[in-house]
Scaffold this motif. Structure first.
Motif, short mmCIF file in Angstrom:
data_model
loop_
_atom_site.label_atom_id
_atom_site.label_comp_id
_atom_site.label_asym_id
_atom_site.label_seq_id
_atom_site.Cartn_x
_atom_site.Cartn_y
_atom_site.Cartn_z
N HIS A 44 18.22 -79.39 -47.73
CA HIS A 44 19.26 -78.42 -47.39
C HIS A 44 18.68 -77.01 -47.47
N LYS A 94 26.22 -74.39 -48.03
CA LYS A 94 26.92 -74.59 -46.77
C LYS A 94 26.84 -76.03 -46.27
N SER A 95 25.73 -76.73 -46.62
CA SER A 95 25.57 -78.07 -46.04
C SER A 95 25.68 -79.20 -47.04
N GLN A 113 32.55 -81.29 -46.63
CA GLN A 113 32.83 -80.99 -45.22
C GLN A 113 31.68 -81.41 -44.32
N PHE A 114 30.46 -81.13 -44.78
CA PHE A 114 29.28 -81.53 -44.01
C PHE A 114 29.26 -83.05 -43.83
N ARG A 115 29.51 -83.77 -44.89
CA ARG A 115 29.48 -85.23 -44.82
C ARG A 115 30.59 -85.76 -43.91
N TRP A 158 31.79 -84.21 -41.27
CA TRP A 158 31.32 -84.02 -39.90
C TRP A 158 30.28 -85.08 -39.52
N ALA A 206 22.96 -82.54 -37.84
CA ALA A 206 22.66 -81.97 -39.16
C ALA A 206 21.89 -80.67 -39.04
N PHE A 236 23.71 -77.46 -39.14
CA PHE A 236 24.11 -77.00 -40.47
C PHE A 236 22.91 -76.55 -41.31
#
Length: 666
Positions: free
Chosen positions: A174, A179-180, A184-186, A188, A201, A204
């Motif tokens: 990361h 942010k990642s 929320q990232f997971r 998406w 990925a 992000f």
């Protein structure tokens, strides 16, 4: 990875700790993690490791060898490179590209790299197996050998179970974790098609890493065979091998359904090993020391052991040792323990030592000293530092935050169910003689091994941030200056860089000895009255730092030159072609004769560690730079390169570079 770092002990984190001293129930106990994304979610969409253009490889090779050649050697190399580029190199490059197109499931370096490891006949300890030592658990109730070993075994099995059923978190670098590395990232990622998940990925600034090596972490053994070894694996194994004083025991840790036995049961079984071992003598013929020998010697002895002496021996080796999930080495009170004032005896013992209480062929060996100091020693052919360090970090973290047993845990009563088996081999005179010879050879090698270490507080991550320079570039520049101070020359230098951002990526070599580092060393070592001022020297450091950063990025993106030239050479050998003249030049010999071999790993779990020199007159430099200090552990051989002198000069180099940075800052 060939490498390790050094860290001074720090206070352990003060997070809330939940000790599970009652019997864990349900599937929660079976798995360390329950990832929202499957472990191998990104594997399909990882980009393939690129093959650099021949133009760039030739250009990068010339840049790398220039600092270590004289003018005549460099001119001759330029001529050979031009001929290589216009002739045989083009043909080999075309064949390598075509072979790569025909094998899109893997990388162009995978096959030749495995061949390189498995064909080398050198002993594994010092030459290949690296060492990682964990920070201590300072809480008395978790510090004893038996308790710490049990918790490490339980956490190892939970890690393995999570991996097997795709519940282990995917390995992702990361760039901006805030942010990642988020729910929320997971979320998406869960709706992204697996064929494109890696590229989603990237949006992000998250970079998934190859995880193909993880599956070989457990149940894997390197089997010695004449001329080329074999990797074998049994992922359905249910036991581990435990060694103490050279005696071997098989201990069941999973039940018939593949579920992890309860912590109190594993505690009882390890306690039974200690109890059994205390009632017998140390092994008179410690078979583990055979794994310290040259691979052909060991192959011949193993053949005799499993084929000629008795059928029982073959079954014990193949079913109990080779198929074990991993090896747990419980050192005795006679072995070195941790001493902060003198860590060297423990490091040497964990790195190779007498070899009597080790089985270096196992993919992973957990080592636990009599004082509870823990480490991992791993066989290198199957994988690199990324997979091992992830495993290392996870089990260390869990034993701090969620230990499953303590000194208050009551072991289960054991039935006579053969869950703990003493492995008693049939021994004949030839085997006895082979073990004695292997032990003698290993002792002779260890007698010549020197280790020296240095800690330096004025250069650290925080000071480098203040000065606006790359911490790693400063460390590597210091090594070049130290070597110039100690031996008045510049030599082939190796720094490992992972290419795990690509499918089946392994490592690429970064070459830290450059024209800018050479220019800086020459300038700062001039007499005071002719030395450039601090601002000029600082500008030279900045140039070194910038180039180092660019070379590191290129290597990480598969744009070095070492692996490409290595693969082209492998292609020529495979086709029974005469090697191009490039591979016979002084330049190629010098750049691949890595007198300074360096590597580092960043981890809050690491205390110390080491690896051996990669050439007889070389230096194995394991280093670290942390918030409070930097440091290095340097291995060398007696009557070869003087490691103590190098370390003394390294302290001087750190001081000179620190003074230059400090003066320019003011």
């Amino acid at each position: 990875m060939r490498g390790i770092l050094l860290q001074s002990p720090k206070k352990l984190c003060t997070q809330a700790v939940r000790s599970v001293t009652s019997t864990p129930q349900g599937t929660d106990y079976q798995y360390m993690q329950r990832s929202k994304l499957p472990t191998m979610y990104f594997q399909r969409s990882l980009p393939r490791l690129p093959i650099p253009t021949l133009d760039k490889t030739c250009e990068r090779f010339l840049s790398a060898v220039q600092p270590i050649l004289n003018a005549d050697e460099f001119a001759a190399t330029q001529k050979v490179i031009k001929e290589f580029h216009q002739g045989e190199g083009m043909d080999l490059h075309a064949k390598l590209k075509q072979n790569d197109l025909n094998n899109k499931h893997t990388s162009y370096i995978s096959e030749p790299w495995f061949d390189m490891y498995l064909s080398d006949r050198a002993p594994l300890p010092l030459n290949y197996n690296p060492l990682l030592i964990m920070k201590h658990d300072t809480r008395p109730e978790y510090r004893s050998q038996l308790v710490r070993a049990t918790n490490l075994v339980v956490s190892s099995l939970r890690f393995w179970n999570s991996l097997k059923v795709d519940l282990l978190e995917p390995e992702i670098f990361h760039l901006n974790a805030k942010k990642s590395d988020t729910p929320q990232f997971r979320q998406w990622m869960r709706i992204a098609p697996t064929a494109f998940a890696t590229y989603v990925a990237y949006v992000f600034k998250a970079f998934p890493l190859d995880m193909s090596q993880y599956n070989r972490l457990f149940g894997t053994s390197r089997i010695p065979q004449m001329d080329k070894d074999l990797l074998v694996q049994n992922i359905d194994s249910k036991h581990i091998i435990v060694m103490r004083r050279g005696n071997l025991y098989a201990v069941d840790v999973l039940n018939q359904n593949g579920q992890i036995e309860q912590p109190s049961v594993i505690l009882a079984r390890l306690q039974a090993v200690l109890s059994l071992d205390n009632k017998r003598n140390a092994a008179e013929v410690p078979l583990g020391v055979l794994t310290t020998g040259s691979r052909n010697d060991w192959a011949r002895t193993r053949q005799h052991l499993v084929k000629n002496i008795s059928e029982k021996n073959g079954k014990l080796i193949e079913n109990e040792v080779d198929k074990a999930l991993f090896c747990l080495c419980l050192d005795s009170e006679e072995d070195p323990i941790y001493n902060d004032d003198n860590q060297i005896p423990l490091i040497k013992n964990f790195l190779a030592g007498e070899g009597k209480n080790r089985w270096f062929d196992k993919s992973v060996s957990l080592l636990v000293g009599a004082d509870g100091t823990a480490a991992v020693n791993f066989e290198h052919s199957w994988g690199d530092g990324v997979a091992v360090l992830r495993y290392f970090n996870e089990i260390y973290k869990e034993t701090l935050q969620r230990p499953f047993v303590s000194s208050a845990t009551i072991p289960e009563s054991l039935n006579n169910d053969h869950s703990v088996r003493s492995l008693n081999f049939d021994i004949d005179d030839k085997l006895r003689a082979d073990v004695a010879l292997a032990s003698s050879k290993n002792s002779d090698v260890m007698e010549t091994l020197n280790m020296d270490m240095l800690r330096y507080s004025h250069i650290n991550k925080l000071s480098c941030k203040k000065y606006g320079v790359s911490p790693d570039s400063i460390m590597q520049l210091s090594f070049q200056l130290a070597y110039k101070l100690a031996f008045n020359s510049y030599v082939g230098t190796y720094e490992s860089c992972s290419t795990a951002a690509f499918r089946h990526g392994r490592t690429e070599t970064m070459r830290p000895c450059t024209i800018p580092t050479k220019n800086f060393c020459e300038a700062i070592l001039k007499p005071t009255n002719s030395r450039p001022d601090s601002n000029e020297l600082r500008a030279m450091i900045d140039k070194c730092s910038t180039l180092h950063g660019n070379l590191t990025k290129e290597a990480a993106m598969g744009q070095g030159f070492d692996r490409h030239l290595f693969a082209l050479k492998h292609e020529a050998v495979k086709q029974n072609k005469t090697l191009p003249e490039l591979y016979n030049t002084e330049a190629y010999r010098k750049i691949n004769y890595n007198i300074i071999s360096t590597s580092t790993l960043s981890s809050d779990a690491l205390l110390a560690g080491s690896f051996g020199p990669v050439v007889q007159d070389g230096l194995g430099v394991g280093y670290s730079i942390q918030n409070a200090e930097c440091g290095a552990i340097v291995s060398s051989y007696k009557n070869q390169r003087n490691g103590k002198h190098f370390v003394d000069c390294l302290g001087q180099a750190f001081s000179e570079i620190h003074k230059t940075l400090d003066a320019s800052k003011k």
